[in-house]
Design an enzyme around this catalytic site. Structure first.
Site, PDB file in Angstrom:
ATOM      1  N   GLU A  31       0.830  -1.209   0.000  1.00  0.00           N
ATOM      2  CA  GLU A  31       0.000   0.000   0.000  1.00  0.00           C
ATOM      3  C   GLU A  31       0.864   1.258   0.000  1.00  0.00           C
ATOM      4  O   GLU A  31       1.526   1.573   0.986  1.00  0.00           O
ATOM      5  CB  GLU A  31      -0.924   0.013   1.225  1.00  0.00           C
ATOM      6  CG  GLU A  31      -1.897  -1.146   1.280  1.00  0.00           C
ATOM      7  CD  GLU A  31      -2.936  -1.096   0.183  1.00  0.00           C
ATOM      8  OE1 GLU A  31      -3.275   0.019  -0.298  1.00  0.00           O
ATOM      9  OE2 GLU A  31      -3.414  -2.178  -0.203  1.00  0.00           O
ATOM     10  N   GLU A  72      -5.587   3.604   8.378  1.00  0.00           N
ATOM     11  CA  GLU A  72      -5.106   3.179   7.056  1.00  0.00           C
ATOM     12  C   GLU A  72      -4.960   1.659   6.999  1.00  0.00           C
ATOM     13  O   GLU A  72      -5.289   1.030   5.980  1.00  0.00           O
ATOM     14  CB  GLU A  72      -3.773   3.846   6.723  1.00  0.00           C
ATOM     15  CG  GLU A  72      -3.293   3.588   5.315  1.00  0.00           C
ATOM     16  CD  GLU A  72      -4.179   4.218   4.257  1.00  0.00           C
ATOM     17  OE1 GLU A  72      -4.654   3.476   3.365  1.00  0.00           O
ATOM     18  OE2 GLU A  72      -4.407   5.443   4.313  1.00  0.00           O
ATOM     19  N   GLU A  79     -10.411  -3.184   2.116  1.00  0.00           N
ATOM     20  CA  GLU A  79     -10.244  -3.275   0.661  1.00  0.00           C
ATOM     21  C   GLU A  79      -9.826  -4.686   0.248  1.00  0.00           C
ATOM     22  O   GLU A  79     -10.313  -5.216  -0.753  1.00  0.00           O
ATOM     23  CB  GLU A  79      -9.227  -2.258   0.180  1.00  0.00           C
ATOM     24  CG  GLU A  79      -9.744  -0.843   0.203  1.00  0.00           C
ATOM     25  CD  GLU A  79      -8.739   0.169  -0.344  1.00  0.00           C
ATOM     26  OE1 GLU A  79      -7.605  -0.224  -0.689  1.00  0.00           O
ATOM     27  OE2 GLU A  79      -9.107   1.350  -0.425  1.00  0.00           O
TER      28      GLU A  79
END
Length: 120
Positions: A31, A72, A79
């Protein structure tokens, strides 16, 4: 170990720590946003400690940085779960991803407001 051959006590804590480190590494490598936030944290945590004039101010400057990182991580997990279920476009998948992204945005706003109030 207990009768189910599952670790307990210190061994369980050690295993959980190893899994957590693996999660941090995985998110860091996959990420971009998390990598960027980690590098900002490496810079901002010491800066927040230095700029804070009291212990309370230092905590209030540093905690929102970790809040951003935590949210995050949760965003990335959501996700990944949504993508694991299906890569097809679906209204609920988009909703889940958008809401998780909004949580990151709110954590960044909390960070900015806190720093602005304390430093100005």
């Amino acid at each position: 170990m207990n009768k189910n051959n599952k670790p307990t006590g210190i061994k369980k804590l050690w295993s959980a720590t190893i899994y957590s480190i693996q999660g941090l590494k995985a998110c860091y490598h996959s990420e971009y946003a998390f990598r960027l936030e980690v590098w900002l944290a490496i810079f901002l945590v010491p800066l927040g400690y230095w700029l804070g004039e009291s212990s309370i101010e230092r905590v209030l400057l540093i905690v929102p940085i970790f809040l951003v990182l935590i949210i995050e991580l949760l965003n990335s997990a959501i996700e990944a779960i949504v993508d694991r279920i299906s890569l097809d476009q679906h209204e609920l998948s988009g909703f889940a991803k958008d809401v998780a992204s909004a949580a990151v945005l709110l954590s960044l706003i909390i960070f900015l407001i806190t720093w602005i109030i304390i430093l100005l």
